[in-house]
Design a protein around this motif. Structure first.
Motif, PDB file in Angstrom:
ATOM      1  N   LEU A  39       0.826  -1.210   0.000  1.00  0.00           N
ATOM      2  CA  LEU A  39       0.000   0.000   0.000  1.00  0.00           C
ATOM      3  C   LEU A  39       0.858   1.257   0.000  1.00  0.00           C
ATOM      4  CD1 LEU A  39      -2.760  -1.129   2.525  1.00  0.00           C
ATOM      5  CD2 LEU A  39      -3.065  -0.742   0.073  1.00  0.00           C
ATOM      6  N   ARG A  40       1.948   1.253   0.759  1.00  0.00           N
ATOM      7  CA  ARG A  40       2.863   2.403   0.747  1.00  0.00           C
ATOM      8  C   ARG A  40       3.463   2.604  -0.648  1.00  0.00           C
ATOM      9  NH1 ARG A  40       5.560   4.737   5.066  1.00  0.00           N
ATOM     10  NH2 ARG A  40       7.509   4.583   3.877  1.00  0.00           N
ATOM     11  N   ALA A  41       3.822   1.494  -1.298  1.00  0.00           N
ATOM     12  CA  ALA A  41       4.388   1.594  -2.643  1.00  0.00           C
ATOM     13  C   ALA A  41       3.374   2.139  -3.634  1.00  0.00           C
ATOM     14  CB  ALA A  41       4.896   0.225  -3.090  1.00  0.00           C
ATOM     15  N   ALA A  42       2.089   1.947  -3.331  1.00  0.00           N
ATOM     16  CA  ALA A  42       1.022   2.467  -4.198  1.00  0.00           C
ATOM     17  C   ALA A  42       0.687   3.926  -3.882  1.00  0.00           C
ATOM     18  CB  ALA A  42      -0.226   1.603  -4.058  1.00  0.00           C
ATOM     19  N   GLY A  43       1.437   4.532  -2.964  1.00  0.00           N
ATOM     20  CA  GLY A  43       1.235   5.939  -2.658  1.00  0.00           C
ATOM     21  C   GLY A  43       0.239   6.223  -1.548  1.00  0.00           C
ATOM     22  N   LYS A  44      -0.183   5.186  -0.818  1.00  0.00           N
ATOM     23  CA  LYS A  44      -1.138   5.373   0.260  1.00  0.00           C
ATOM     24  C   LYS A  44      -0.420   5.795   1.547  1.00  0.00           C
ATOM     25  CE  LYS A  44      -4.251   3.332  -2.453  1.00  0.00           C
ATOM     26  NZ  LYS A  44      -5.337   4.062  -3.139  1.00  0.00           N
ATOM     27  N   GLN A  45      -1.114   6.547   2.379  1.00  0.00           N
ATOM     28  CA  GLN A  45      -0.636   6.803   3.731  1.00  0.00           C
ATOM     29  C   GLN A  45      -1.211   5.719   4.628  1.00  0.00           C
ATOM     30  OE1 GLN A  45      -1.937  10.444   5.605  1.00  0.00           O
ATOM     31  NE2 GLN A  45      -0.211  10.446   7.032  1.00  0.00           N
ATOM     32  N   VAL A  46      -0.328   4.962   5.271  1.00  0.00           N
ATOM     33  CA  VAL A  46      -0.772   3.816   6.058  1.00  0.00           C
ATOM     34  C   VAL A  46      -0.289   3.965   7.496  1.00  0.00           C
ATOM     35  CG1 VAL A  46      -0.926   1.312   6.182  1.00  0.00           C
ATOM     36  CG2 VAL A  46      -0.493   2.412   3.975  1.00  0.00           C
ATOM     37  N   HIS A  47      -1.217   3.893   8.437  1.00  0.00           N
ATOM     38  CA  HIS A  47      -0.907   3.931   9.862  1.00  0.00           C
ATOM     39  C   HIS A  47      -1.026   2.529  10.426  1.00  0.00           C
ATOM     40  CE1 HIS A  47      -1.106   8.328   9.799  1.00  0.00           C
ATOM     41  NE2 HIS A  47      -2.227   8.203   9.115  1.00  0.00           N
ATOM     42  N   LEU A  48      -0.214   2.227  11.438  1.00  0.00           N
ATOM     43  CA  LEU A  48      -0.183   0.897  12.037  1.00  0.00           C
ATOM     44  C   LEU A  48      -0.704   0.927  13.465  1.00  0.00           C
ATOM     45  CD1 LEU A  48       3.326  -0.341  10.830  1.00  0.00           C
ATOM     46  CD2 LEU A  48       1.099  -1.039   9.935  1.00  0.00           C
ATOM     47  N   ALA A  49      -1.531  -0.053  13.796  1.00  0.00           N
ATOM     48  CA  ALA A  49      -2.016  -0.226  15.165  1.00  0.00           C
ATOM     49  C   ALA A  49      -2.043  -1.716  15.479  1.00  0.00           C
ATOM     50  CB  ALA A  49      -3.408   0.384  15.339  1.00  0.00           C
ATOM     51  N   ASN A  50      -2.094  -2.030  16.777  1.00  0.00           N
ATOM     52  CA  ASN A  50      -2.136  -3.434  17.165  1.00  0.00           C
ATOM     53  C   ASN A  50      -2.740  -3.560  18.550  1.00  0.00           C
ATOM     54  OD1 ASN A  50      -1.426  -6.163  16.376  1.00  0.00           O
ATOM     55  ND2 ASN A  50       0.069  -6.165  18.047  1.00  0.00           N
ATOM     56  N   LEU A  51      -3.635  -4.518  18.710  1.00  0.00           N
ATOM     57  CA  LEU A  51      -4.102  -4.849  20.041  1.00  0.00           C
ATOM     58  C   LEU A  51      -2.951  -5.570  20.731  1.00  0.00           C
ATOM     59  CD1 LEU A  51      -7.651  -6.104  20.892  1.00  0.00           C
ATOM     60  CD2 LEU A  51      -5.657  -6.777  22.219  1.00  0.00           C
ATOM     61  N   SER A  52      -2.440  -4.992  21.797  1.00  0.00           N
ATOM     62  CA  SER A  52      -1.150  -5.410  22.322  1.00  0.00           C
ATOM     63  C   SER A  52      -1.263  -6.363  23.501  1.00  0.00           C
ATOM     64  CB  SER A  52      -0.343  -4.176  22.752  1.00  0.00           C
ATOM     65  OG  SER A  52       0.943  -4.559  23.190  1.00  0.00           O
ATOM     66  N   PHE A  53      -0.377  -7.362  23.511  1.00  0.00           N
ATOM     67  CA  PHE A  53      -0.239  -8.255  24.661  1.00  0.00           C
ATOM     68  C   PHE A  53       0.857  -7.771  25.603  1.00  0.00           C
ATOM     69  CE2 PHE A  53      -1.772 -12.312  22.257  1.00  0.00           C
ATOM     70  CZ  PHE A  53      -3.032 -11.767  22.170  1.00  0.00           C
ATOM     71  N   ALA A  54       1.608  -6.749  25.203  1.00  0.00           N
ATOM     72  CA  ALA A  54       2.688  -6.235  26.033  1.00  0.00           C
ATOM     73  C   ALA A  54       2.113  -5.379  27.163  1.00  0.00           C
ATOM     74  CB  ALA A  54       3.654  -5.411  25.188  1.00  0.00           C
ATOM     75  N   THR A  55       2.910  -5.176  28.208  1.00  0.00           N
ATOM     76  CA  THR A  55       2.502  -4.282  29.293  1.00  0.00           C
ATOM     77  C   THR A  55       2.837  -2.851  28.859  1.00  0.00           C
ATOM     78  OG1 THR A  55       4.619  -4.750  30.368  1.00  0.00           O
ATOM     79  CG2 THR A  55       2.700  -5.957  31.152  1.00  0.00           C
ATOM     80  N   ILE A  56       1.969  -2.308  28.029  1.00  0.00           N
ATOM     81  CA  ILE A  56       2.269  -1.043  27.351  1.00  0.00           C
ATOM     82  C   ILE A  56       2.368   0.131  28.314  1.00  0.00           C
ATOM     83  CG2 ILE A  56       1.392  -1.759  25.113  1.00  0.00           C
ATOM     84  CD1 ILE A  56      -1.245  -0.408  25.736  1.00  0.00           C
ATOM     85  N   TYR A  57       1.672   0.054  29.448  1.00  0.00           N
ATOM     86  CA  TYR A  57       1.738   1.172  30.395  1.00  0.00           C
ATOM     87  C   TYR A  57       3.039   1.165  31.198  1.00  0.00           C
ATOM     88  CZ  TYR A  57      -3.209   1.614  29.247  1.00  0.00           C
ATOM     89  OH  TYR A  57      -4.402   1.750  28.585  1.00  0.00           O
ATOM     90  N   ALA A  58       3.808   0.080  31.081  1.00  0.00           N
ATOM     91  CA  ALA A  58       5.124   0.031  31.715  1.00  0.00           C
ATOM     92  C   ALA A  58       6.213   0.543  30.777  1.00  0.00           C
ATOM     93  CB  ALA A  58       5.445  -1.398  32.151  1.00  0.00           C
ATOM     94  N   SER A  59       5.810   1.052  29.611  1.00  0.00           N
ATOM     95  CA  SER A  59       6.770   1.583  28.639  1.00  0.00           C
ATOM     96  C   SER A  59       6.800   3.101  28.712  1.00  0.00           C
ATOM     97  CB  SER A  59       6.378   1.147  27.228  1.00  0.00           C
ATOM     98  OG  SER A  59       5.264   1.907  26.760  1.00  0.00           O
ATOM     99  N   THR A  60       7.737   3.687  27.976  1.00  0.00           N
ATOM    100  CA  THR A  60       7.821   5.153  27.901  1.00  0.00           C
ATOM    101  C   THR A  60       6.977   5.700  26.761  1.00  0.00           C
ATOM    102  OG1 THR A  60       9.785   5.051  26.471  1.00  0.00           O
ATOM    103  CG2 THR A  60      10.159   5.140  28.867  1.00  0.00           C
ATOM    104  N   GLY A  61       6.204   4.842  26.112  1.00  0.00           N
ATOM    105  CA  GLY A  61       5.321   5.304  25.047  1.00  0.00           C
ATOM    106  C   GLY A  61       4.279   6.282  25.580  1.00  0.00           C
ATOM    107  N   ARG A  62       3.899   7.247  24.742  1.00  0.00           N
ATOM    108  CA  ARG A  62       2.927   8.265  25.168  1.00  0.00           C
ATOM    109  C   ARG A  62       1.525   7.681  25.197  1.00  0.00           C
ATOM    110  NH1 ARG A  62       1.787  13.205  22.467  1.00  0.00           N
ATOM    111  NH2 ARG A  62       2.075  12.108  20.469  1.00  0.00           N
ATOM    112  N   ARG A  63       0.835   7.887  26.306  1.00  0.00           N
ATOM    113  CA  ARG A  63      -0.583   7.523  26.364  1.00  0.00           C
ATOM    114  C   ARG A  63      -1.363   8.683  25.758  1.00  0.00           C
ATOM    115  NH1 ARG A  63      -3.939   4.787  31.371  1.00  0.00           N
ATOM    116  NH2 ARG A  63      -5.940   4.629  30.251  1.00  0.00           N
ATOM    117  N   ILE A  64      -1.863   8.474  24.554  1.00  0.00           N
ATOM    118  CA  ILE A  64      -2.431   9.599  23.798  1.00  0.00           C
ATOM    119  C   ILE A  64      -3.956   9.583  23.764  1.00  0.00           C
ATOM    120  CG2 ILE A  64      -0.394   9.864  22.341  1.00  0.00           C
ATOM    121  CD1 ILE A  64      -1.934   8.330  20.157  1.00  0.00           C
TER     122      ILE A  64
END
Length: 317
Positions: A39-64
């Protein structure tokens, strides 16, 4: 050449901004990488998401947003298991500096709130859920459902969005045998969805595709970083793409079990999401669940009320 083009690609032609999301959690987003790069090669803007099994709140990622953490290549978090963090790192090594939106593993209602937030933030023309495996098509009365909690929460969430195009793709036919899924009922589901006008075609990933080579490299990077937690699903799919067959084990995690690696695992199957949602027997019963425990309990209660389950059927081939 556009001859014999499957309907999926026509459906995505008009979409310019696409949210590509792992439906079943864990490494499901990796199963979407061949499509992501195409899709990127076709010129699309593609965003990625995932239902996570990781302990995401224990990371430095921004809770947005509600149940959403933004993970980038600079995010620090649990090193033993964090496939989204390692994917972000590998993408940065390819000069792709896109965040991965991690959705907390919770009930259907917070999952829906997370997708609504992402839809308002990103304004996608299309949302494409990716299932590593095919158990997302189980409607609820099959002998076993595989691992339904994450899939059904994601399906319910995207079904509720006001977005022009909503799709679900499966990759890895046969891998859910490991979780007791009877694939007779997946094929029956495809037939049902075809009659409802929701089947958008299937096609194989082959070793010569550059998108497959990138998928392999991303998987290898994550496996190196998480040597004790490599993805069984992606490992099986990539083994089938390279031509392995039968009881082939790409990871010690599956030793002691009987695998059936085969060419059908290379197939992407594409569907209109609403056709899957309308076929599901318990979707409305889980929509308001708040916690993961609530979600699991709602599915169990539905199953307990069934007068009977469908019998196991061996594929006659």
């Amino acid at each position: 050449m556009s001859i014999l083009q499957i309907p999926l690609f026509k459906t995505l032609d008009s979409a310019q901004t696409i949210l590509l999301a792992g439906a079943g959690g864990g490494f499901d987003i990796y199963c979407g990488l061949p499509l992501y790069f195409a899709l990127r090669a076709a010129g699309k803007q593609v965003h990625l998401a995932n239902l996570s099994f990781a302990t995401i709140y224990a990371s430095t990622g921004r809770r947005i947003g509600p149940a959403v953490v933004e993970v980038t290549a600079k995010t620090e978090g649990p090193e033993q298991y964090f496939p989204e963090m390692y994917l972000a790192q590998w993408l940065a090594s390819q000069d792709i500096y896109e965040p991965i939106y991690c959705i907390d593993r919770t009930g259907a209602k917070p999952t829906a709130d997370a997708y609504q937030f992402l839809a308002e933030r990103l304004q996608p023309d299309a949302v494409v859920l990716i299932d590593g495996g095919t158990d997302s098509l189980m409607r609820g009365d099959e002998p076993m459902l595989g691992t339904p909690q994450e899939d059904i929460a994601s399906i319910a969430a995207v079904d509720a969005l006001d977005v022009p195009t909503k799709l679900l793709l499966c990759l890895g036919f046969g891998v859910d045998t490991f979780h007791g899924v009877c694939h007779h009922y997946f094929l029956e589901a495809v037939a049902d969805i075809t009659r409802a006008g929701g089947f958008l075609g299937a096609w194989s990933l082959t070793p010569d595709m550059p998108e497959v080579a990138l998928y392999q490299k991303a998987f290898d990077y994550a496996a190196l970083k998480m040597p004790h937690q490599p993805s069984i699903v992606s490992g099986s799919i990539l083994s089938s793409i390279e031509g392995r067959f039968g009881n082939f084990h790409s990871t010690p995690r599956t030793e002691g079990s009987q695998l059936y690696i085969n060419p059908l695992m290379t197939l992407y199957w594409a569907f209109q999401l609403d056709a899957i949602a309308r076929r599901n027997l318990y979707l409305d019963e889980i929509r308001e669940t708040v916690s993961y425990q609530d979600l699991s309990r709602a599915i169990e209660m539905f199953r307990n009320r069934l007068p009977t389950e469908q019998p196991w059927v061996d594929l006659p081939m």
